[in-house]
Design a protein around this motif. Structure first.
Motif, short mmCIF file in Angstrom:
data_model
loop_
_atom_site.label_atom_id
_atom_site.label_comp_id
_atom_site.label_asym_id
_atom_site.label_seq_id
_atom_site.Cartn_x
_atom_site.Cartn_y
_atom_site.Cartn_z
N PHE A 142 -7.96 -2.54 -14.10
CA PHE A 142 -9.08 -1.58 -13.50
C PHE A 142 -8.75 -1.37 -12.16
O PHE A 142 -7.31 -1.53 -11.79
CB PHE A 142 -9.76 -3.29 -13.09
CG PHE A 142 -10.21 -3.65 -14.08
CD1 PHE A 142 -11.41 -3.06 -15.05
CD2 PHE A 142 -10.02 -5.15 -15.05
CE1 PHE A 142 -11.86 -4.44 -16.28
CE2 PHE A 142 -10.64 -5.62 -15.76
CZ PHE A 142 -10.78 -5.32 -17.31
N VAL A 143 -9.17 0.23 -11.72
CA VAL A 143 -9.39 0.45 -11.03
C VAL A 143 -9.82 1.06 -9.83
O VAL A 143 -11.45 0.89 -10.40
CB VAL A 143 -8.51 2.13 -11.29
CG1 VAL A 143 -8.32 2.23 -10.13
CG2 VAL A 143 -7.32 2.42 -12.40
N VAL A 144 -9.48 -0.16 -8.71
CA VAL A 144 -10.19 -0.04 -7.40
C VAL A 144 -9.22 1.16 -6.47
O VAL A 144 -8.49 0.87 -5.79
CB VAL A 144 -10.10 -1.33 -6.55
CG1 VAL A 144 -11.15 -1.39 -5.22
CG2 VAL A 144 -10.95 -2.24 -8.08
N PRO A 145 -10.65 2.31 -5.68
CA PRO A 145 -10.48 3.06 -5.14
C PRO A 145 -10.04 2.61 -3.89
O PRO A 145 -11.41 1.91 -3.36
CB PRO A 145 -10.53 4.87 -5.56
CG PRO A 145 -12.44 4.07 -5.95
CD PRO A 145 -11.57 2.64 -7.24
N VAL A 146 -9.55 2.70 -2.97
CA VAL A 146 -10.07 2.70 -1.63
C VAL A 146 -9.60 3.85 -0.29
O VAL A 146 -8.42 4.46 -1.00
CB VAL A 146 -8.82 1.81 -1.27
CG1 VAL A 146 -8.77 0.20 -1.97
CG2 VAL A 146 -7.64 1.45 -0.93
N ASP A 184 -7.64 4.17 2.22
CA ASP A 184 -6.24 4.32 2.79
C ASP A 184 -5.29 3.76 2.93
O ASP A 184 -5.45 2.22 2.12
CB ASP A 184 -6.01 4.82 4.39
CG ASP A 184 -7.71 3.82 5.39
OD1 ASP A 184 -7.05 2.87 5.17
OD2 ASP A 184 -8.01 4.65 6.17
N ALA A 185 -4.67 3.20 3.26
CA ALA A 185 -3.13 2.23 3.63
C ALA A 185 -3.55 1.51 3.77
O ALA A 185 -3.87 0.16 3.02
CB ALA A 185 -1.69 2.69 4.00
N ALA A 186 -4.34 1.23 5.12
CA ALA A 186 -4.55 0.30 5.84
C ALA A 186 -5.44 -0.73 4.68
O ALA A 186 -5.47 -1.90 4.52
CB ALA A 186 -5.51 0.27 6.88
N ALA A 187 -6.71 -0.13 3.76
CA ALA A 187 -7.65 -0.36 3.26
C ALA A 187 -6.80 -1.43 2.24
O ALA A 187 -7.46 -1.68 1.72
CB ALA A 187 -8.64 0.08 2.25
N MET A 188 -5.77 -0.24 1.07
CA MET A 188 -5.41 -0.79 0.20
C MET A 188 -4.01 -1.88 0.02
O MET A 188 -4.61 -3.13 -0.11
CB MET A 188 -3.71 -0.04 -0.42
CG MET A 188 -3.20 -0.64 -1.40
SD MET A 188 -2.21 0.51 -1.99
CE MET A 188 -2.56 2.01 -2.44
N ASP A 189 -4.19 -2.20 1.98
CA ASP A 189 -3.31 -3.95 2.08
C ASP A 189 -4.41 -4.52 2.31
O ASP A 189 -3.72 -6.04 1.87
CB ASP A 189 -2.79 -3.20 3.42
CG ASP A 189 -1.38 -2.59 3.17
OD1 ASP A 189 -1.10 -1.95 2.37
OD2 ASP A 189 -0.37 -1.62 4.62
N GLU A 190 -5.34 -4.44 2.84
CA GLU A 190 -6.33 -5.53 2.87
C GLU A 190 -6.97 -6.28 1.06
O GLU A 190 -6.81 -6.97 1.54
CB GLU A 190 -7.76 -4.67 3.68
CG GLU A 190 -7.57 -5.37 4.90
CD GLU A 190 -8.52 -4.10 6.19
OE1 GLU A 190 -9.79 -4.01 4.96
OE2 GLU A 190 -8.41 -3.91 7.06
#
Length: 130
Positions: A76-80, A82-88
């Protein structure tokens, strides 16, 4: 218009339900529409109201569909954003039982940054940003 949506076949339905119930609203905005931790089937709707994701007890599904796979294997792919959103997103998933299998990194061949985790049933969850 009808759209495709993933249906996770869960060996440990209560654990898989709990994981997605905890992370889907924040990661995607999906709202639980049907089911609970004991129902054997649950679905989440996208904000516009269409079913977007579902979890079903594997043995119940396999009883109806003999060709159902014995084990997971979905990604399953969840797009976010930016990098900060990815870390969260990675931290959120880990707090709710996901296991980090590959930390966030740039994948030049794919043209994106991605982190990979496994949900409680072993399905691969990819958090990505372009």
């Amino acid at each position: 218009m009808f759209a495709l949506y993933p249906r996770v076949l869960a060996g440990d339905y209560p654990a898989v339900f709990a994981f997605y119930a905890a992370v889907l609203p924040e990661l995607t905005g999906y709202a639980l529409a049907h089911g609970d931790a004991l129902s054997g089937y649950a679905s989440w709707d996208a904000p516009e109201g269409a079913t977007a994701f579902a979890v079903i007890q594997r043995d119940a599904f396999a009883g109806e569909v003999p060709s159902a796979p014995d084990e997971g294997g979905a990604t399953f792919v969840v797009p976010v954003a930016d990098a900060a959103a990815m870390d969260e997103a990675v931290a959120l998933c880990r707090r709710h039982g996901a296991v980090l299998v590959a930390p966030a990194r740039y994948l030049p061949g794919w043209g994106l940054r991605a982190a990979h985790l496994r949900d409680p049933d072993g399905n691969l969850l990819e958090i990505q940003t372009y």
